[in-house]
Design a protein around this motif. Structure first.
Motif, PDB file in Angstrom:
ATOM      1  N   PRO A  55      -0.305   9.872   9.896  1.00 61.87           N
ATOM      2  CA  PRO A  55       0.972   9.172   9.708  1.00 61.87           C
ATOM      3  C   PRO A  55       1.377   8.343  10.922  1.00 61.87           C
ATOM      4  O   PRO A  55       2.023   7.304  10.783  1.00 61.87           O
ATOM      5  CB  PRO A  55       1.966  10.309   9.458  1.00 61.87           C
ATOM      6  CG  PRO A  55       1.329  11.524  10.039  1.00 61.87           C
ATOM      7  CD  PRO A  55      -0.135  11.327   9.837  1.00 61.87           C
ATOM      8  N   ALA A  56       0.980   8.788  12.100  1.00 63.53           N
ATOM      9  CA  ALA A  56       1.306   8.025  13.315  1.00 63.53           C
ATOM     10  C   ALA A  56       0.617   6.662  13.290  1.00 63.53           C
ATOM     11  O   ALA A  56       1.219   5.632  13.621  1.00 63.53           O
ATOM     12  CB  ALA A  56       0.891   8.811  14.555  1.00 63.53           C
ATOM     13  N   LEU A  57      -0.652   6.641  12.889  1.00 61.27           N
ATOM     14  CA  LEU A  57      -1.377   5.375  12.801  1.00 61.27           C
ATOM     15  C   LEU A  57      -0.784   4.502  11.691  1.00 61.27           C
ATOM     16  O   LEU A  57      -0.664   3.279  11.860  1.00 61.27           O
ATOM     17  CB  LEU A  57      -2.862   5.639  12.533  1.00 61.27           C
ATOM     18  CG  LEU A  57      -3.737   4.386  12.365  1.00 61.27           C
ATOM     19  CD1 LEU A  57      -3.703   3.530  13.634  1.00 61.27           C
ATOM     20  CD2 LEU A  57      -5.171   4.759  12.024  1.00 61.27           C
ATOM     21  N   ALA A  58      -0.404   5.130  10.573  1.00 60.53           N
ATOM     22  CA  ALA A  58       0.190   4.372   9.470  1.00 60.53           C
ATOM     23  C   ALA A  58       1.450   3.645   9.921  1.00 60.53           C
ATOM     24  O   ALA A  58       1.653   2.463   9.610  1.00 60.53           O
ATOM     25  CB  ALA A  58       0.499   5.308   8.298  1.00 60.53           C
ATOM     26  N   MET A  59       2.298   4.332  10.679  1.00 63.77           N
ATOM     27  CA  MET A  59       3.523   3.701  11.174  1.00 63.77           C
ATOM     28  C   MET A  59       3.210   2.643  12.221  1.00 63.77           C
ATOM     29  O   MET A  59       3.834   1.576  12.245  1.00 63.77           O
ATOM     30  CB  MET A  59       4.456   4.771  11.747  1.00 63.77           C
ATOM     31  CG  MET A  59       5.044   5.716  10.698  1.00 63.77           C
ATOM     32  SD  MET A  59       5.825   4.860   9.314  1.00 63.77           S
ATOM     33  CE  MET A  59       7.001   3.824  10.192  1.00 63.77           C
ATOM     34  N   ALA A  60       2.250   2.932  13.085  1.00 65.01           N
ATOM     35  CA  ALA A  60       1.906   1.984  14.154  1.00 65.01           C
ATOM     36  C   ALA A  60       1.364   0.676  13.585  1.00 65.01           C
ATOM     37  O   ALA A  60       1.583  -0.400  14.156  1.00 65.01           O
ATOM     38  CB  ALA A  60       0.885   2.613  15.097  1.00 65.01           C
ATOM     39  N   ARG A  61       0.664   0.756  12.451  1.00 57.13           N
ATOM     40  CA  ARG A  61       0.087  -0.446  11.849  1.00 57.13           C
ATOM     41  C   ARG A  61       1.026  -1.093  10.832  1.00 57.13           C
ATOM     42  O   ARG A  61       0.685  -2.091  10.208  1.00 57.13           O
ATOM     43  CB  ARG A  61      -1.225  -0.095  11.144  1.00 57.13           C
ATOM     44  CG  ARG A  61      -2.351   0.344  12.058  1.00 57.13           C
ATOM     45  CD  ARG A  61      -2.791  -0.723  13.027  1.00 57.13           C
ATOM     46  NE  ARG A  61      -3.014  -2.019  12.400  1.00 57.13           N
ATOM     47  CZ  ARG A  61      -3.506  -3.083  13.018  1.00 57.13           C
ATOM     48  NH1 ARG A  61      -3.831  -3.009  14.295  1.00 57.13           N
ATOM     49  NH2 ARG A  61      -3.681  -4.220  12.399  1.00 57.13           N
ATOM     50  N   GLY A  62       2.238  -0.529  10.647  1.00 57.35           N
ATOM     51  CA  GLY A  62       3.184  -1.108   9.700  1.00 57.35           C
ATOM     52  C   GLY A  62       2.897  -0.760   8.259  1.00 57.35           C
ATOM     53  O   GLY A  62       3.135  -1.566   7.358  1.00 57.35           O
ATOM     54  N   TRP A  63       2.394   0.459   8.024  1.00 51.31           N
ATOM     55  CA  TRP A  63       2.095   0.939   6.674  1.00 51.31           C
ATOM     56  C   TRP A  63       2.914   2.195   6.354  1.00 51.31           C
ATOM     57  O   TRP A  63       2.354   3.259   6.086  1.00 51.31           O
ATOM     58  CB  TRP A  63       0.605   1.277   6.525  1.00 51.31           C
ATOM     59  CG  TRP A  63      -0.345   0.187   6.910  1.00 51.31           C
ATOM     60  CD1 TRP A  63      -0.194  -1.148   6.749  1.00 51.31           C
ATOM     61  CD2 TRP A  63      -1.636   0.373   7.534  1.00 51.31           C
ATOM     62  NE1 TRP A  63      -1.294  -1.826   7.214  1.00 51.31           N
ATOM     63  CE2 TRP A  63      -2.212  -0.921   7.704  1.00 51.31           C
ATOM     64  CE3 TRP A  63      -2.367   1.495   7.936  1.00 51.31           C
ATOM     65  CZ2 TRP A  63      -3.458  -1.102   8.281  1.00 51.31           C
ATOM     66  CZ3 TRP A  63      -3.613   1.303   8.509  1.00 51.31           C
ATOM     67  CH2 TRP A  63      -4.150   0.025   8.671  1.00 51.31           C
TER      68      TRP A  63
END
Length: 403
Positions: free
Chosen positions: A364-372
């Motif tokens: 989820p951290a990567l999802a938020m960082a990439r705008g997803w």
């Protein structure tokens, strides 16, 4: 001043040794909050701290307290991590990310088997294949469970494997984060907008922790382990007293943990704090494992393990991203619609791969960082699914390689 084994803290000073392990775990949590410490995970800092402490003679390389951690604390990790693992929700809501996660599990297992066959890792290469399959399907909780289930006890190899695991996981995460920058790569998959979603959902940070919720969580974990040990003992009794079913201990722990989480999800969600306790115990486990590492032997062992993990991750990535591209191509060709529900987008596959390799917290951290933000919840859900299937899959691979 020093004990008979040459360390400042003697191996028979049980509370002092346990205090040192928890202090090293505390250091890991503290370090990952600093700007310099964020370069690697808290687990890495705990491992490095324990290796440094033992090789400088501050703590012993072997002690009964380490055995206590392995025998009593590690089994409790699994139910603490799985207490919110509602299987119905995972299956129902993970959607296309779930398909990507299935590819990720297949890729990890195939990669482990191929790497073990290409490299000579010694007599216990099957166990290592199972251990890496587990950690690259679910994470550290499965890593610890399969180590205990297989009886793998070489501290130098385990410490080297843990260090290599964390290093390559960080590199792999960086590669995943960079993939969407390629317009050519993005064009090979379905185009889908993942910009909508609830950013606050399932962030893994537990709130409203109380004495009641902590007591409930710990009681749940201990009862699950007790029931699992009882089931194993009963099966062994039917096998004329042989230990034929002892290897199923962690499979039973997994099953008994997810049953109430699935049948009573709302009640289980009220048990706040359990996963945080589990994470602390995981860091203590890493410290106990790393304390037994001899630096000179570790340096000699790490290169071949590095090659092993590189092969595993390459196969994993091939199965996930090439397999995902083929699924998307076939779905689009059959339906004639580039937005076909079966077609997978690159972000969906990236989050699925991330959840398998690095777990439910970084996905989820990567999802938020990439705008997803739309992929936050599916990322957490398939990450939790990894906690469930990682241990049985790792044990299965270890058993397959041994046979």
């Amino acid at each position: 001043m020093f004990s008979t084994d040459g360390s400042l803290i003697s191996a028979d000073q049980h509370f002092a040794v346990l205090g040192a392990l928890f202090a090293i775990a505390l250091f890991g949590f503290w370090a990952e909050q600093k700007s310099w410490g964020k370069l690697v995970t808290g687990a890495v800092w705990a491992i490095l701290g324990a290796i440094l402490a033992s090789n400088l003679g501050l703590i012993p390389k072997d002690a009964p307290a380490y055995g206590f951690v392995f025998q009593y604390l590690v089994p409790a990790l699994i139910p603490l991590f799985l207490m919110h693992a509602d299987v119905r929700r995972i299956v129902g809501e993970s959607g296309r990310v779930g398909i990507g996660f299935i590819l990720a599990c297949i890729g990890t297992a195939l990669g482990a088997v191929l790497a073990a066959n290409l490299l000579d890792l010694g007599a216990q290469e099957g166990d290592l294949a199972g251990i890496f399959t587990a950690t690259y399907t679910g994470g550290s909780v499965n890593y610890a469970a399969v180590i205990q289930s297989t009886g793998f006890d070489d501290a130098n190899i385990i410490s080297a494997a843990t260090a290599v695991d964390n290093l390559m996981s960080a590199i792999f995460l960086a590669a995943l984060a960079l993939m969407p920058a390629s317009a050519w790569l993005m064009s090979k998959y379905a185009k889908r907008d993942h910009a909508e979603g609830d950013e606050a959902l399932l962030t893994q940070q537990e709130q409203n922790v109380s004495g009641f919720s902590l007591a409930a969580s710990i009681t749940f974990a201990l009862v699950v382990v007790a029931l699992s040990d009882g089931a194993v003992a009963l099966l062994n009794q039917f096998a004329n007293g042989q230990d034929s079913f002892s290897g199923l201990r962690y499979v039973f722990i997994t099953i008994f943990a997810v049953i109430p989480a699935t049948l009573m999800p709302q009640k289980m969600q009220k048990m706040h704090g359990g996963q945080s306790v589990g994470l602390v115990l995981a860091f203590v486990f890493f410290a106990a494992i790393a304390a037994g590492a001899d630096v000179s032997k570790l340096i000699g062992t790490a290169p071949i393990l590095l090659a092993f993990v590189v092969i595993l991750l390459l196969v994993h990535a091939f199965v996930v991203f090439v397999g995902g591209a083929l699924i998307s191509y076939c779905a689009i060709k059959i339906t004639g619609n580039k937005d076909s529900g079966l077609a997978l987008s690159l972000p969906e596959l990236i989050i699925a791969s991330n959840a398998a390799i690095l777990g439910a917290t970084t996905a989820p951290a990567l999802a938020m960082a990439r705008g997803w933000p739309g992929l936050v919840t599916p990322g957490v859900l398939v990450g939790v699914a990894g906690y469930i299937v990682g241990t049985p899959l790792g044990i299965a691979i270890a058993t397959f390689m041994a046979g």
